[in-house]
Motif scaffolding. Structure first.
Motif, PDB file in Angstrom:
ATOM      1  N   GLY A 102       0.823  -1.208   0.000  1.00 46.64           N
ATOM      2  CA  GLY A 102       0.000   0.000   0.000  1.00 46.64           C
ATOM      3  C   GLY A 102       0.854   1.254   0.000  1.00 46.64           C
ATOM      4  N   LEU A 152      -5.018  -0.443  -4.662  1.00 41.15           N
ATOM      5  CA  LEU A 152      -5.028   0.125  -3.316  1.00 41.15           C
ATOM      6  C   LEU A 152      -6.395  -0.036  -2.666  1.00 41.15           C
ATOM      7  CD1 LEU A 152      -3.321   1.632  -1.242  1.00 41.15           C
ATOM      8  CD2 LEU A 152      -4.063   3.783  -2.293  1.00 41.15           C
ATOM      9  N   GLU A 156      -7.263  -2.076   0.762  1.00 38.87           N
ATOM     10  CA  GLU A 156      -7.999  -1.447   1.870  1.00 38.87           C
ATOM     11  C   GLU A 156      -9.255  -2.241   2.200  1.00 38.87           C
ATOM     12  OE1 GLU A 156      -8.549   2.471   0.369  1.00 38.87           O
ATOM     13  OE2 GLU A 156      -6.569   3.185   1.032  1.00 38.87           O
TER      14      GLU A 156
END
Length: 231
Positions: A102, A152, A156
């Protein structure tokens, strides 16, 4: 998702013919004030007993037989704890790798944005054939950014789903250690989850219920034969 608020084996129980069995709730109440129910073979229901005529087992009796069988299991607590700790370490390792990826993606997005701003500044002063080349570079960086942002968001999302904290692992460890004693204190949904954690499937043959545990090899473990008179 089971729609019954009493049947513990919804989704696990199958008839000897291979069809699933669903709870059929009665209007009558048992001595404890709970609704009586039986498990009905869905093939018997659809075929109106032409393809399968399996008798319906009493739901409360069958649930109790399976629960009693589960509570008599002898758990290797050291083995389960070892698996749990290994799982906890694996999740922690995955979390570290995900965090590192990330950070890398965020840095890449920032760098791409800076390159795009620089190219836009150059584009405002450029002319001729170079404009087309610069636009292609900007488009390529934009596409790379979109790919990074999608990955990303995926990372998440995985992080949001990872709800097992260290305290949750301790709770699971305690539950494994005291499974038998804790089982009777669970609510219906918790009992269903507990049964699914150890049982692969349950098969009713008209006389006995056969319990197939996860990881078992060979024949199923039969519970005690039934003596009720459900039709």
């Amino acid at each position: 998702k089971p729609r019954s608020h009493v049947a513990l084996l919804s989704g696990l129980l199958a008839c000897h013919c291979g069809a699933a069995m669903r709870p059929k709730i009665s209007k009558r109440l048992d001595p404890d004030g709970e609704r009586n129910f039986a498990y009905l073979c869905t093939m018997k229901e659809r075929s109106r007993s032409h393809v399968c005529a399996m008798r319906n087992p009493d739901g409360h009796l069958l649930d109790k037989a399976v629960c009693d069988a589960v509570k008599t299991l002898r758990f290797d607590h050291a083995f389960f704890t070892g698996l749990l700790e290994a799982g906890q370490k694996a999740i922690a390792s995955d979390r570290d790798a995900r965090d590192a990826e990330g950070d890398h993606l965020r840095n890449a997005i920032t760098e791409h944005d800076e390159e795009i701003r620089s190219l836009i500044a150059v584009l405002s002063k450029a002319g001729g054939p170079s404009e087309s080349y610069i636009v292609k570079q900007i488009d390529a960086l934009h596409d790379q950014n979109e790919t990074c942002k999608a990955r990303l968001a995926e990372l998440e999302g995985l992080a949001a789903e990872e709800t097992l904290s260290d305290a949750a692992f301790d709770d699971i460890r305690q539950a494994l250690t005291h499974f038998t004693g804790a089982f009777d204190r669970l609510c219906v949904e918790e009992k269903r989850a507990a049964l699914r954690s150890v049982i692969q499937k349950v098969v009713w043959d008209g006389e006995s219920v056969h319990v197939y545990f996860h990881g078992s090899v060979g024949a199923a473990s039969p519970c005690e034969p039934f003596c009720e008179d459900s039709k």
